[in-house]
Motif scaffolding. Sequence first.
Motif, mmCIF file in Angstrom:
data_model
loop_
_atom_site.group_PDB
_atom_site.id
_atom_site.type_symbol
_atom_site.label_atom_id
_atom_site.label_comp_id
_atom_site.label_asym_id
_atom_site.label_seq_id
_atom_site.Cartn_x
_atom_site.Cartn_y
_atom_site.Cartn_z
ATOM 1 N N TYR A 164 -16.529 -71.881 10.237
ATOM 2 C CA TYR A 164 -17.543 -70.544 11.317
ATOM 3 C C TYR A 164 -16.914 -69.171 10.772
ATOM 4 O O TYR A 164 -18.176 -68.794 11.016
ATOM 5 C CB TYR A 164 -16.562 -70.755 12.321
ATOM 6 N N ILE A 165 -15.890 -69.054 10.499
ATOM 7 C CA ILE A 165 -15.674 -67.353 10.041
ATOM 8 C C ILE A 165 -16.083 -66.885 8.783
ATOM 9 O O ILE A 165 -17.119 -65.439 9.594
ATOM 10 C CB ILE A 165 -13.806 -67.062 9.195
ATOM 11 N N TYR A 166 -16.389 -67.732 8.081
ATOM 12 C CA TYR A 166 -17.085 -67.232 6.637
ATOM 13 C C TYR A 166 -18.839 -66.843 7.623
ATOM 14 O O TYR A 166 -19.237 -65.348 7.138
ATOM 15 C CB TYR A 166 -17.199 -68.129 5.769
ATOM 16 N N ILE A 167 -19.431 -67.952 7.629
ATOM 17 C CA ILE A 167 -20.774 -67.678 8.984
ATOM 18 C C ILE A 167 -20.595 -66.265 9.887
ATOM 19 O O ILE A 167 -21.527 -65.521 9.494
ATOM 20 C CB ILE A 167 -21.175 -68.566 10.097
ATOM 21 N N LEU A 168 -19.899 -65.979 10.418
ATOM 22 C CA LEU A 168 -19.245 -64.866 11.085
ATOM 23 C C LEU A 168 -19.761 -63.343 10.252
ATOM 24 O O LEU A 168 -19.947 -62.488 9.780
ATOM 25 C CB LEU A 168 -18.565 -63.958 11.779
ATOM 26 N N VAL A 169 -19.170 -63.759 8.541
ATOM 27 C CA VAL A 169 -18.664 -62.628 7.936
ATOM 28 C C VAL A 169 -20.214 -62.192 7.116
ATOM 29 O O VAL A 169 -20.565 -60.881 7.042
ATOM 30 C CB VAL A 169 -17.431 -63.209 6.599
ATOM 31 N N VAL A 170 -20.940 -63.748 6.662
ATOM 32 C CA VAL A 170 -22.084 -63.537 6.621
ATOM 33 C C VAL A 170 -23.268 -62.768 7.086
ATOM 34 O O VAL A 170 -24.134 -61.951 6.424
ATOM 35 C CB VAL A 170 -22.931 -64.749 5.853
ATOM 36 N N VAL A 171 -23.131 -63.451 8.827
ATOM 37 C CA VAL A 171 -24.353 -62.018 9.404
ATOM 38 C C VAL A 171 -23.439 -60.713 9.545
ATOM 39 O O VAL A 171 -24.616 -59.856 9.115
ATOM 40 C CB VAL A 171 -24.427 -63.135 10.581
ATOM 41 N N PHE A 172 -22.463 -60.201 9.291
ATOM 42 C CA PHE A 172 -21.782 -58.899 9.291
ATOM 43 C C PHE A 172 -22.154 -58.385 7.767
ATOM 44 O O PHE A 172 -22.861 -57.022 7.769
ATOM 45 C CB PHE A 172 -20.373 -59.083 9.686
ATOM 46 N N LEU A 173 -22.568 -58.685 6.887
ATOM 47 C CA LEU A 173 -22.242 -58.786 5.822
ATOM 48 C C LEU A 173 -23.810 -58.280 5.479
ATOM 49 O O LEU A 173 -24.347 -57.303 4.811
ATOM 50 C CB LEU A 173 -21.882 -59.723 4.316
ATOM 51 N N VAL A 174 -25.069 -58.974 5.963
ATOM 52 C CA VAL A 174 -26.072 -59.490 6.301
ATOM 53 C C VAL A 174 -26.724 -57.610 6.904
ATOM 54 O O VAL A 174 -27.873 -57.012 5.995
ATOM 55 C CB VAL A 174 -27.167 -60.562 6.962
ATOM 56 N N ILE A 175 -25.712 -57.640 7.992
ATOM 57 C CA ILE A 175 -26.664 -56.653 8.602
ATOM 58 C C ILE A 175 -25.814 -54.972 7.649
ATOM 59 O O ILE A 175 -26.925 -54.039 7.599
ATOM 60 C CB ILE A 175 -25.283 -56.681 9.631
ATOM 61 N N ALA A 176 -24.833 -54.893 6.383
ATOM 62 C CA ALA A 176 -24.586 -53.820 6.232
ATOM 63 C C ALA A 176 -25.228 -54.279 5.242
ATOM 64 O O ALA A 176 -25.526 -52.810 4.985
ATOM 65 C CB ALA A 176 -22.832 -53.782 5.571
ATOM 66 N N TYR A 177 -26.091 -55.111 4.154
ATOM 67 C CA TYR A 177 -26.496 -55.044 3.387
ATOM 68 C C TYR A 177 -28.035 -54.257 3.908
ATOM 69 O O TYR A 177 -28.383 -53.490 3.182
ATOM 70 C CB TYR A 177 -26.879 -56.269 2.591
ATOM 71 N N LEU A 178 -28.190 -54.923 5.168
ATOM 72 C CA LEU A 178 -29.200 -54.153 5.297
ATOM 73 C C LEU A 178 -29.791 -52.534 5.654
ATOM 74 O O LEU A 178 -30.453 -51.529 5.339
ATOM 75 C CB LEU A 178 -30.390 -55.004 6.382
ATOM 76 N N GLY A 179 -28.379 -52.313 6.045
ATOM 77 C CA GLY A 179 -27.806 -50.854 6.264
ATOM 78 C C GLY A 179 -28.186 -50.052 4.767
ATOM 79 O O GLY A 179 -28.832 -48.694 4.594
ATOM 80 N N GLY A 180 -27.998 -50.644 4.326
ATOM 81 C CA GLY A 180 -27.463 -50.557 2.621
ATOM 82 C C GLY A 180 -29.220 -49.616 2.065
ATOM 83 O O GLY A 180 -29.061 -48.864 1.859
ATOM 84 N N TRP A 181 -29.654 -50.595 2.069
ATOM 85 C CA TRP A 181 -31.321 -50.515 2.209
ATOM 86 C C TRP A 181 -32.048 -49.424 2.448
ATOM 87 O O TRP A 181 -32.576 -48.564 2.390
ATOM 88 C CB TRP A 181 -32.187 -51.995 2.291
ATOM 89 N N ASN A 182 -31.763 -48.732 3.973
ATOM 90 C CA ASN A 182 -31.959 -48.165 4.323
ATOM 91 C C ASN A 182 -31.011 -46.931 4.319
ATOM 92 O O ASN A 182 -32.475 -45.952 4.095
ATOM 93 C CB ASN A 182 -31.865 -48.228 6.744
ATOM 94 N N SER A 183 -30.251 -46.793 3.625
ATOM 95 C CA SER A 183 -29.899 -45.939 3.514
ATOM 96 C C SER A 183 -30.043 -45.002 1.791
ATOM 97 O O SER A 183 -30.899 -44.098 1.712
ATOM 98 C CB SER A 183 -27.679 -45.539 2.684
ATOM 99 N N LEU A 184 -30.945 -46.664 0.644
ATOM 100 C CA LEU A 184 -31.561 -46.051 -0.117
ATOM 101 C C LEU A 184 -32.917 -45.050 0.245
ATOM 102 O O LEU A 184 -33.176 -44.587 -0.676
ATOM 103 C CB LEU A 184 -30.935 -47.427 -0.961
ATOM 104 N N ASN A 185 -33.013 -45.834 0.891
ATOM 105 C CA ASN A 185 -34.738 -45.401 1.030
ATOM 106 C C ASN A 185 -34.661 -44.288 1.834
ATOM 107 O O ASN A 185 -35.211 -43.681 1.211
ATOM 108 C CB ASN A 185 -35.750 -46.760 2.150
ATOM 109 N N ILE A 186 -33.565 -43.698 2.772
ATOM 110 C CA ILE A 186 -33.976 -42.369 3.549
ATOM 111 C C ILE A 186 -33.332 -41.233 2.354
ATOM 112 O O ILE A 186 -33.955 -40.783 2.071
ATOM 113 C CB ILE A 186 -32.230 -42.095 4.517
ATOM 114 N N GLN A 187 -32.070 -42.268 0.857
ATOM 115 C CA GLN A 187 -32.096 -41.371 -0.522
ATOM 116 C C GLN A 187 -33.745 -41.172 -1.065
ATOM 117 O O GLN A 187 -33.852 -39.642 -1.704
ATOM 118 C CB GLN A 187 -31.343 -41.382 -0.716
#
Length: 272
Positions: free
Chosen positions: A244-267
């Motif tokens: 259950y904890i890892y499911i929450l971690v995965v959700v949070f990591l996916v959000i961070a991953y999408l944020g990384g793509w957004n930062s890359l696109n801006i750059q």
Amino acid sequence: MIKIGTKTEQKNASRAMFGLANFKIFIFTLVFGIVLIIRASRNCTRSLQWPLPLIILGVFLLLISVVGFFGSYDHGSFLLRLYLYVMFFIITALVAFIVFAYVVTAKGSGRSELNRAYRDYYLADYSGWLEERVSGSHWRKISSCIRDHSKVCKKMTRGVGETADMFFLRTLKPIESGCCKPPTECGFVYVNETTWDTGGGFVGSSNMDCTRWSNDQQQLCYSCDSCKAGVLASLKKSWRKVSYIYILVVVFLVIAYLGGWNSLNIQLENKK
């Protein structure tokens, strides 16, 4: 001028959010890793808790969160690309672990017995992969730890004159039920929590655990399949809670991953 200011503000906001997300990942991974190590060191089933692979994965997560933080300020975008590649691998590994944990723990649960509040546990109810984890040298280490370190059965005794009816109404933990008493189907007569009158042999049951049971407090049912099943039942609960904890971690990591793509696109847009 307005467009430049807007892009700059957008870039700064993206950096701040992305950096904050990775900082939270760093702190969470550090704390969770320490808790995992402490729990594993105190647990007789630490060899079944996957501490080393998960700790290694946690170290990667710590390092990559730092890479992601600095990557958001990397105009060359190399660090950010590295972050995205490694983060994809980590997310995939965590999802694979969660799926695997649910698959191997899908089977197996305690069986209800007539006029008993506790359940009995049978090794055949669990997956073959888990059965292999409690065999041979693995089991010798686990059983000796339960007997000599955790002293589960010794702690189960209340030191008072508990009648059979009182004992039958107790809700025993899986390891207590599997390791500290014989299976109910053996038909042994209750004397106290860890002593049973076998009547010179087992009564009308083909369960081999009936012959493995011993009133010797150093033996009890530590060599029984029911004891192994009790350990697996406890492990199943532990794995489910952690998943259950890892499911929450995965959700949070996916959000961070999408944020990384957004930062890359801006750059990349700013380079045009």
